[in-house]
Design a protein around this motif. Sequence first.
Motif, PDB file in Angstrom:
ATOM      1  N   ALA A 122     -10.186  -7.780  -2.205  1.00 45.18           N
ATOM      2  CA  ALA A 122     -11.422  -7.022  -2.035  1.00 45.18           C
ATOM      3  C   ALA A 122     -11.840  -6.959  -0.564  1.00 45.18           C
ATOM      4  CB  ALA A 122     -12.534  -7.645  -2.870  1.00 45.18           C
ATOM      5  N   ALA A 123     -11.631  -8.056   0.158  1.00 43.09           N
ATOM      6  CA  ALA A 123     -12.031  -8.103   1.568  1.00 43.09           C
ATOM      7  C   ALA A 123     -11.175  -7.210   2.442  1.00 43.09           C
ATOM      8  CB  ALA A 123     -11.964  -9.541   2.068  1.00 43.09           C
ATOM      9  N   THR A 124      -9.941  -6.945   2.023  1.00 36.26           N
ATOM     10  CA  THR A 124      -9.038  -6.102   2.822  1.00 36.26           C
ATOM     11  C   THR A 124      -9.012  -4.656   2.345  1.00 36.26           C
ATOM     12  OG1 THR A 124      -7.203  -6.909   1.437  1.00 36.26           O
ATOM     13  CG2 THR A 124      -7.545  -7.982   3.566  1.00 36.26           C
ATOM     14  N   GLY A 125      -9.987  -4.284   1.515  1.00 38.75           N
ATOM     15  CA  GLY A 125     -10.162  -2.882   1.161  1.00 38.75           C
ATOM     16  C   GLY A 125      -9.342  -2.366  -0.005  1.00 38.75           C
ATOM     17  N   HIS A 126      -8.731  -3.223  -0.788  1.00 38.47           N
ATOM     18  CA  HIS A 126      -7.980  -2.761  -1.937  1.00 38.47           C
ATOM     19  C   HIS A 126      -8.935  -2.427  -3.083  1.00 38.47           C
ATOM     20  CE1 HIS A 126      -4.873  -4.951   0.337  1.00 38.47           C
ATOM     21  NE2 HIS A 126      -4.038  -4.088  -0.212  1.00 38.47           N
ATOM     22  N   ARG A 127      -8.642  -1.342  -3.751  1.00 33.24           N
ATOM     23  CA  ARG A 127      -9.496  -0.891  -4.833  1.00 33.24           C
ATOM     24  C   ARG A 127      -9.134  -1.640  -6.125  1.00 33.24           C
ATOM     25  NH1 ARG A 127      -9.714   5.728  -4.292  1.00 33.24           N
ATOM     26  NH2 ARG A 127     -10.702   5.804  -2.229  1.00 33.24           N
ATOM     27  N   ARG A 173       0.803  -1.227   0.000  1.00 27.49           N
ATOM     28  CA  ARG A 173       0.000   0.000   0.000  1.00 27.49           C
ATOM     29  C   ARG A 173       0.837   1.280   0.000  1.00 27.49           C
ATOM     30  NH1 ARG A 173      -5.409  -0.945   0.906  1.00 27.49           N
ATOM     31  NH2 ARG A 173      -5.706   1.272   1.199  1.00 27.49           N
TER      32      ARG A 173
END
Length: 212
Positions: free
Chosen positions: A107-112, A36
């Motif tokens: 997707a579950a860990t908030g990545h776009r 990130r």
Amino acid sequence: MTTATWWAHEVRRCGRQAYVLPVLAALLAYGAMAARTGDGMLLGRALVTSALPTATALSCAAVVAREPMTELHLSLPTAYARTVARRLAWPAAVSAAAAVAMTGALAATGHRLDPATTFAELAGLTALLGGCAVWATVRSGSAATATGLVVATVLAKLLLIDRVVAEGAAQAVPALLAGGWLTALALRALRPGGHYGARLGHGGSGFGPGEA
């Protein structure tokens, strides 16, 4: 030979790399995206779209090249092309499962990321690289040639195609068609009267000796 014994034999014939490489590639891509940071995100995006297809293609090349008794298979009633296609289904299935798990975890860990676009890119590039790998291995009898072609194709995508062609279907559809065509050419060459089948088993897989 029972059905369970037969499938167990097929799994062994594919080799461990058919199951290990796609999973390791998916974990590597997820770890890079999890960084990130600026450079890390750029690297992560490249790995998400390329690492798993590359690993799957190398697995397919090894599956084709590791058969030590190709001449015997070519003399059997069951078409050798069908045997190869059946064995290639194993790394393809592992790759598909790894792609679903990787995309779901991101997707579950908030990545776009757009799951549809990501799956389209993964499917297209996997088909293209897999087709290149199988075709090159059948022609040369060695996974080393396939490795060079796969690496060159990945570099062309990252350095050129991604800059001029939009993500998603614009890249995925031509890649799927080209990959399917190359795979069909390779399997056709393994049919009776094909020109390249007898070379397999002599050039080496590049991943260690085959199993009897």
